[in-house]
Design an enzyme around this catalytic site. Structure first.
Site, PDB file in Angstrom:
ATOM      1  N   ARG A 150     -37.458 -77.574  82.587  1.00  0.00           N
ATOM      2  CA  ARG A 150     -36.443 -77.046  81.670  1.00  0.00           C
ATOM      3  C   ARG A 150     -36.772 -77.476  80.246  1.00  0.00           C
ATOM      4  O   ARG A 150     -36.617 -78.640  79.889  1.00  0.00           O
ATOM      5  CB  ARG A 150     -35.055 -77.549  82.070  1.00  0.00           C
ATOM      6  CG  ARG A 150     -34.482 -76.846  83.267  1.00  0.00           C
ATOM      7  CD  ARG A 150     -33.177 -77.474  83.740  1.00  0.00           C
ATOM      8  NE  ARG A 150     -32.182 -77.557  82.675  1.00  0.00           N
ATOM      9  CZ  ARG A 150     -30.916 -77.915  82.883  1.00  0.00           C
ATOM     10  NH1 ARG A 150     -30.507 -78.248  84.094  1.00  0.00           N
ATOM     11  NH2 ARG A 150     -30.060 -77.960  81.880  1.00  0.00           N
ATOM     12  N   ASP A 161     -36.492 -77.713  76.098  1.00  0.00           N
ATOM     13  CA  ASP A 161     -35.408 -77.850  75.136  1.00  0.00           C
ATOM     14  C   ASP A 161     -35.415 -76.708  74.130  1.00  0.00           C
ATOM     15  O   ASP A 161     -36.374 -75.930  74.046  1.00  0.00           O
ATOM     16  CB  ASP A 161     -35.546 -79.180  74.379  1.00  0.00           C
ATOM     17  CG  ASP A 161     -35.197 -80.378  75.252  1.00  0.00           C
ATOM     18  OD1 ASP A 161     -34.503 -80.199  76.257  1.00  0.00           O
ATOM     19  OD2 ASP A 161     -35.632 -81.502  74.905  1.00  0.00           O
ATOM     20  N   TYR A 221     -48.546 -80.113  78.775  1.00  0.00           N
ATOM     21  CA  TYR A 221     -48.026 -79.662  77.488  1.00  0.00           C
ATOM     22  C   TYR A 221     -49.089 -79.822  76.408  1.00  0.00           C
ATOM     23  O   TYR A 221     -49.989 -80.672  76.512  1.00  0.00           O
ATOM     24  CB  TYR A 221     -46.797 -80.484  77.073  1.00  0.00           C
ATOM     25  CG  TYR A 221     -45.507 -80.112  77.762  1.00  0.00           C
ATOM     26  CD1 TYR A 221     -44.585 -79.262  77.150  1.00  0.00           C
ATOM     27  CD2 TYR A 221     -45.199 -80.613  79.021  1.00  0.00           C
ATOM     28  CE1 TYR A 221     -43.385 -78.928  77.781  1.00  0.00           C
ATOM     29  CE2 TYR A 221     -44.009 -80.277  79.661  1.00  0.00           C
ATOM     30  CZ  TYR A 221     -43.116 -79.442  79.033  1.00  0.00           C
ATOM     31  OH  TYR A 221     -41.934 -79.110  79.648  1.00  0.00           O
ATOM     32  N   ARG A 251     -42.219 -85.452  72.919  1.00  0.00           N
ATOM     33  CA  ARG A 251     -41.993 -85.462  71.470  1.00  0.00           C
ATOM     34  C   ARG A 251     -41.853 -86.876  70.922  1.00  0.00           C
ATOM     35  O   ARG A 251     -42.199 -87.140  69.767  1.00  0.00           O
ATOM     36  CB  ARG A 251     -40.773 -84.609  71.156  1.00  0.00           C
ATOM     37  CG  ARG A 251     -41.029 -83.112  71.382  1.00  0.00           C
ATOM     38  CD  ARG A 251     -39.751 -82.316  71.541  1.00  0.00           C
ATOM     39  NE  ARG A 251     -38.907 -82.449  70.364  1.00  0.00           N
ATOM     40  CZ  ARG A 251     -37.611 -82.157  70.354  1.00  0.00           C
ATOM     41  NH1 ARG A 251     -37.007 -81.741  71.475  1.00  0.00           N
ATOM     42  NH2 ARG A 251     -36.917 -82.267  69.246  1.00  0.00           N
TER      43      ARG A 251
END
Length: 283
Positions: free
Chosen positions: A60, A62, A123, A211
């Site tokens: 999921r 953001d 990622y 992040r």
């Protein structure tokens, strides 16, 4: 969603991508535009279903985070699948908005669960440090960093973060959820065009983890922190106010990895035992 498919139903796998700029994340919300909301609405419309399908997703994302290799699933009655499966991809292309695309629709193998069967997620976070800024054509996918970055220093600092650790210092805490993860890959590379890409791969990620890691390593790359600082933050095990969660637009979910078909159910069961919050937001 269970790994067991009800009799008379098939589990359908979707491979998709989206530009996260105008989405309030993946997860469906009553008043906000989300990827899940758009997809479920489109699927209900093109298959003329009375009730919307319920999507389960590999990760999921953001608000503002992009995806190139996202995977989702839903269960569908066999007769509906038989009627629509050969036309579903084309019809979704005509119904979905331009910032989300489905590239593959297929019946999933037995034991498949888009979230729990995954063995890794990869990622990429993209950064530009040119003093003139970021190419306007790439501004929606590349973060501009105002100081020059030392890629070698960032790679040196990244090495201490690899492996299985409690990443509580780099995660937004969620009640009842573990922050123990196995970071399989974390490396930085500068391309010929000057864009620096962090490749981050793990079995799973907790909220804001990627992040936050990127934010800490940028402090090393621009010389504001020594190379051993991210490792010390990790060892301390608590959130450090000096670690900034970088903006979401530089982050893209590139790929989700799954085991061989015969190992899907076993992997899903193992992952369920490790994670207690279904589908917590990520990265």
């Amino acid at each position: 969603m269970s790994d067991e498919v009800e009799p008379g139903h098939v589990r359908v796998r979707l491979d998709l991508s989206y530009d996260g700029k105008d989405f309030s994340g993946w997860a469906k919300q009553r008043t906000l535009r989300t990827v899940q909301g758009e997809l479920e609405s489109a699927l209900q419309t093109v298959m003329r279903l009375r009730e919307p399908v319920e999507l389960t997703v590999a990760g999921r994302t953001d608000a503002g985070v992009h995806a190139r290799g996202q995977v989702a699933q839903f269960d569908l009655a066999e007769e509906v699948w038989a009627e629509h499966h050969d036309k579903l991809l084309r019809r979704l292309a005509g119904r979905l908005p331009h910032d989300v695309r489905v590239w593959k629709v297929a019946e999933a193998p037995e034991g498949f669960n888009a979230r729990f069967s995954a063995v890794w997620r990869r990622y990429a976070y993209r950064v530009g440090d040119h003093q003139g800024g970021v190419d306007p054509l790439r501004r929606g996918h590349v973060l501009w960093h105002q100081w020059p970055l030392d890629v070698d220093a960032m790679n040196e600092a990244s090495a201490a973060l690899l492996g299985e650790h409690d990443f509580a210092a780099y995660c937004k805490k969620r009640e009842g959820a573990t922050t123990i993860r196995t970071l399989q890959q974390l490396g930085w590379e500068r391309a010929e065009d000057g864009i620096i890409t962090a490749t981050v791969r793990a079995d799973a990620f907790c909220h804001n983890m990627v992040r936050s890691l990127v934010g800490a390593l940028l402090h090393v790359g621009d010389g504001h922190r020594p190379t051993d600082w991210p490792g010390k933050v990790l060892a301390a095990g608590v959130r450090d106010s000096s670690v900034h969660v970088v903006k979401p637009h530089g982050l893209t979910l590139e790929e989700v990895g799954y085991p061989a078909d015969e190992l899907l159910a076993a992997r899903s069961s193992q992952a369920r035992n490790m994670r207690t919050l279904p589908g917590a937001g990520c990265c």
